[in-house]
Design a protein around this motif. Structure first.
Motif, short mmCIF file in Angstrom:
data_model
loop_
_atom_site.label_atom_id
_atom_site.label_comp_id
_atom_site.label_asym_id
_atom_site.label_seq_id
_atom_site.Cartn_x
_atom_site.Cartn_y
_atom_site.Cartn_z
N LEU A 59 0.74 -1.03 -0.01
CA LEU A 59 0.18 0.04 -0.13
C LEU A 59 0.99 1.40 0.00
N GLN A 60 1.82 1.23 0.67
CA GLN A 60 2.72 2.37 0.79
C GLN A 60 3.57 2.56 -0.54
N SER A 61 3.82 1.70 -1.41
CA SER A 61 4.24 1.83 -2.47
C SER A 61 3.36 2.48 -3.48
N ASP A 62 2.35 1.64 -3.75
CA ASP A 62 1.25 1.97 -4.52
C ASP A 62 0.49 3.17 -4.19
N LEU A 63 0.24 3.75 -3.18
CA LEU A 63 -0.15 4.99 -2.79
C LEU A 63 0.80 6.28 -2.57
N HIS A 64 2.18 5.82 -2.74
CA HIS A 64 3.18 6.64 -2.69
C HIS A 64 3.02 7.62 -1.26
N THR A 65 3.12 6.69 -0.09
CA THR A 65 3.01 7.29 1.15
C THR A 65 3.58 6.75 2.25
N ILE B 85 -0.65 5.30 6.29
CA ILE B 85 -1.30 4.09 6.17
C ILE B 85 -2.06 3.43 7.44
N GLN B 86 -1.28 4.06 8.52
CA GLN B 86 -1.86 3.69 9.74
C GLN B 86 -2.89 4.32 10.20
N TRP B 87 -3.11 5.71 9.48
CA TRP B 87 -4.51 6.06 9.68
C TRP B 87 -5.67 5.60 8.99
N ALA B 88 -5.35 4.86 7.98
CA ALA B 88 -6.49 4.20 7.11
C ALA B 88 -6.90 2.90 8.26
N ILE B 89 -5.60 2.28 8.96
CA ILE B 89 -6.33 1.33 9.87
C ILE B 89 -6.95 1.89 11.05
N THR B 90 -6.34 2.92 11.62
CA THR B 90 -6.94 3.65 12.70
C THR B 90 -8.49 4.13 12.56
N LEU C 257 -19.68 -1.48 -1.45
CA LEU C 257 -19.31 -0.46 -1.97
C LEU C 257 -18.09 0.17 -1.84
N PHE C 258 -17.74 0.50 -0.31
CA PHE C 258 -16.58 1.14 -0.06
C PHE C 258 -15.36 0.28 0.17
N SER C 259 -15.70 -1.18 0.23
CA SER C 259 -14.36 -1.96 -0.01
C SER C 259 -13.70 -1.99 -1.34
N PHE C 260 -14.89 -1.86 -2.50
CA PHE C 260 -14.58 -1.73 -3.92
C PHE C 260 -13.54 -0.44 -3.92
N LEU C 261 -14.33 0.58 -3.55
CA LEU C 261 -13.71 2.03 -3.61
C LEU C 261 -12.42 1.82 -3.08
N SER C 262 -12.36 1.39 -1.87
CA SER C 262 -10.66 1.33 -1.19
C SER C 262 -10.03 0.68 -1.95
N GLY C 263 -10.24 -0.63 -2.71
CA GLY C 263 -9.27 -1.45 -3.53
C GLY C 263 -8.97 -0.60 -4.86
N ILE C 264 -9.63 0.35 -5.32
CA ILE C 264 -9.34 1.52 -6.38
C ILE C 264 -8.99 3.10 -5.88
N ALA C 265 -8.66 2.95 -4.49
CA ALA C 265 -8.40 4.33 -4.08
C ALA C 265 -7.38 4.67 -4.85
N TRP C 266 -7.30 6.19 -5.45
CA TRP C 266 -6.42 6.93 -6.07
C TRP C 266 -5.40 7.69 -5.37
N ASN C 267 -5.67 7.81 -4.02
CA ASN C 267 -4.72 8.21 -3.38
C ASN C 267 -4.83 7.87 -1.83
N ILE C 268 -3.88 8.47 -1.05
CA ILE C 268 -3.91 8.07 0.56
C ILE C 268 -5.27 8.70 0.98
N ASN C 269 -5.58 10.02 0.88
CA ASN C 269 -6.55 10.49 1.49
C ASN C 269 -8.06 9.75 1.04
N SER C 270 -8.32 9.31 -0.09
CA SER C 270 -9.57 8.64 -0.47
C SER C 270 -9.38 7.25 0.22
#
Length: 150
Positions: free
Chosen positions: A14-20, A25-30, A65-78
């Protein structure tokens, strides 16, 4: 809660794919876990005002829906926002699954019900981690999966 463990396995990818950074990434988990916790009292209120079956249907639809959107997220904020909404939906599903099943199950079948419901909770993290490593991380090489399964 099971879905939050899946992200932990793929943190580096995720770090490499989202360039972050790892912190982001821990914010997504939290965010997922916090939203799940916030959903508990909200779910109780909503179910008192709306039919539980309809709330469950909307929660399942939202989670998917949001599982799918998480899978195609275009940046870390999304990704963070999608995971938070997914966690909120998961909180509703967790509570409603138990509540609705208890309402429709005869008292003499409650033991069997708990056995059926608890099996995925026990096996989910084991099978899920294996699948993530075998199906997702193998795309970046077998070295990582060989380290885990030695």
């Amino acid at each position: 809660m099971l879905d939050s463990t899946m992200v932990n396995i793929a943190i580096n990818k995720l770090q490499s794919d989202l360039h972050t950074s790892l912190d982001m990434i821990q914010w997504a988990i939290t965010g997922y876990v916090l939203a799940l916790a916030v959903a508990v009292p909200v779910c109780g209120y909503v179910v008192n005002h709306i039919d539980g079956k309809k709330v469950m249907q909307w929660s399942l639809l939202s989670f998917g829906l949001f599982s799918f959107l998480s899978g195609i997220a275009w940046n870390i904020n999304s990704f963070i926002i999608f995971r938070a909404v997914q966690g909120f939906s998961a909180g509703f599903i967790t509570l409603l699954m138990t509540t609705l099943l208890m309402q429709i199950t005869p008292p003499d079948k409650l033991g069997q019900l708990m056995a059926v419901v608890s099996t995925p909770i026990i096996l989910g993290p084991i099978i899920g981690q294996y699948l993530v490593v075998q199906l997702y991380l193998e795309q970046i090489g077998t070295g990582f999966s060989m380290l885990i399964f030695r």
